[in-house]
Scaffold this motif. Sequence first.
Motif, PDB file in Angstrom:
ATOM      1  N   TYR A  88     -12.082  58.264 -68.271  1.00 46.80           N
ATOM      2  CA  TYR A  88     -13.047  58.604 -69.313  1.00 46.80           C
ATOM      3  C   TYR A  88     -12.823  60.006 -69.863  1.00 46.80           C
ATOM      4  O   TYR A  88     -13.022  60.261 -71.054  1.00 46.80           O
ATOM      5  N   ARG A  89     -12.383  60.909 -69.029  1.00 40.42           N
ATOM      6  CA  ARG A  89     -12.058  62.250 -69.529  1.00 40.42           C
ATOM      7  C   ARG A  89     -10.886  62.192 -70.507  1.00 40.42           C
ATOM      8  O   ARG A  89     -10.882  62.852 -71.551  1.00 40.42           O
ATOM      9  N   THR A  92     -11.996  60.672 -73.748  1.00 42.74           N
ATOM     10  CA  THR A  92     -12.759  61.613 -74.564  1.00 42.74           C
ATOM     11  C   THR A  92     -11.828  62.446 -75.443  1.00 42.74           C
ATOM     12  O   THR A  92     -12.105  62.676 -76.624  1.00 42.74           O
ATOM     13  N   ILE A 205     -19.065  62.281 -77.372  1.00 38.16           N
ATOM     14  CA  ILE A 205     -18.942  62.998 -76.100  1.00 38.16           C
ATOM     15  C   ILE A 205     -20.040  62.569 -75.134  1.00 38.16           C
ATOM     16  O   ILE A 205     -19.790  62.337 -73.943  1.00 38.16           O
ATOM     17  N   GLU A 206     -21.263  62.445 -75.642  1.00 32.80           N
ATOM     18  CA  GLU A 206     -22.372  62.030 -74.779  1.00 32.80           C
ATOM     19  C   GLU A 206     -22.164  60.617 -74.242  1.00 32.80           C
ATOM     20  O   GLU A 206     -22.501  60.321 -73.094  1.00 32.80           O
ATOM     21  N   ASN A 209     -19.580  60.939 -71.468  1.00 35.20           N
ATOM     22  CA  ASN A 209     -20.158  61.629 -70.316  1.00 35.20           C
ATOM     23  C   ASN A 209     -21.196  60.763 -69.608  1.00 35.20           C
ATOM     24  O   ASN A 209     -21.331  60.814 -68.383  1.00 35.20           O
ATOM     25  N   ASP A 210     -21.912  59.963 -70.386  1.00 35.58           N
ATOM     26  CA  ASP A 210     -22.919  59.082 -69.798  1.00 35.58           C
ATOM     27  C   ASP A 210     -22.275  58.091 -68.834  1.00 35.58           C
ATOM     28  O   ASP A 210     -22.812  57.813 -67.757  1.00 35.58           O
ATOM     29  N   ILE A 212     -19.550  58.545 -67.126  1.00 34.63           N
ATOM     30  CA  ILE A 212     -19.175  59.292 -65.924  1.00 34.63           C
ATOM     31  C   ILE A 212     -20.399  59.544 -65.043  1.00 34.63           C
ATOM     32  O   ILE A 212     -20.362  59.366 -63.821  1.00 34.63           O
ATOM     33  N   HIS A 213     -21.494  59.944 -65.649  1.00 37.73           N
ATOM     34  CA  HIS A 213     -22.697  60.249 -64.877  1.00 37.73           C
ATOM     35  C   HIS A 213     -23.239  58.999 -64.192  1.00 37.73           C
ATOM     36  O   HIS A 213     -23.722  59.061 -63.045  1.00 37.73           O
TER      37      HIS A 213
END
Length: 225
Positions: A88-89, A92, A205-206, A209-210, A212-213
């Motif tokens: 995911y990074r 992105t 981006i959100e 990141n979501d 990943i979180h």
Amino acid sequence: MSVIDFEPVHQQSTAEMIADRLREAIMRGNLAPGVQLGEADLATRFGVSRGPVREAMQRLLSEGLLYSIRNRGIFVIELTVDDVVDIYRARTAIEGGALALILDGRRDIAYTALGPSVTDMCAHAESGNAAGVSDADQAFHEALVDSAGSPRLVRAARTLLIETRMCLGALQTTYPDLREQAQEHVDLREAIGAGPKPRARTLLIEHMNDAIHRLRRRYPEQVDR
């Protein structure tokens, strides 16, 4: 240059066809993580000689979807949660680059291209079809990168999207409601089409990141070891 210097077209296309089918099988889980692949067995199943199979497997080795162990054979990759976070990074960065190109004169192209996957995702979310949502999710991000008009970004994104699809089953279970997942894509499409450019960048981006979180919350013991 003489024609005999070129590889026969039918062999090249056969190898690519086999590679495509193997990618699809890996993505769908029909070839399970860690399973060993043999040239002879695959050649028999595809009804071809071992040459195109060998070439197809080499392509997937170079893409990172297969790995080789000396004196043991070739296997399908096994993704850890840390691997998925890294995917995911990387996505992105790649999809952020695609979005930058889209926002610089290709917004209408992207908005139109993203429409079918958003429609499908919303319909599948309403019916509770998690697999359908995953298919539409992948189609959305493929269309996003395609809309940038950069063949190199498309190539870079392809393996990452396949790896993502391999792990989306875990991600689906972290959404309390599939409609939430669909709505994220609806909002992102609208921002890409006509919203302020910073909002489109922030939403992408959100969104990454979501994911990943959600993984960190679901598998806290398996990340950042």
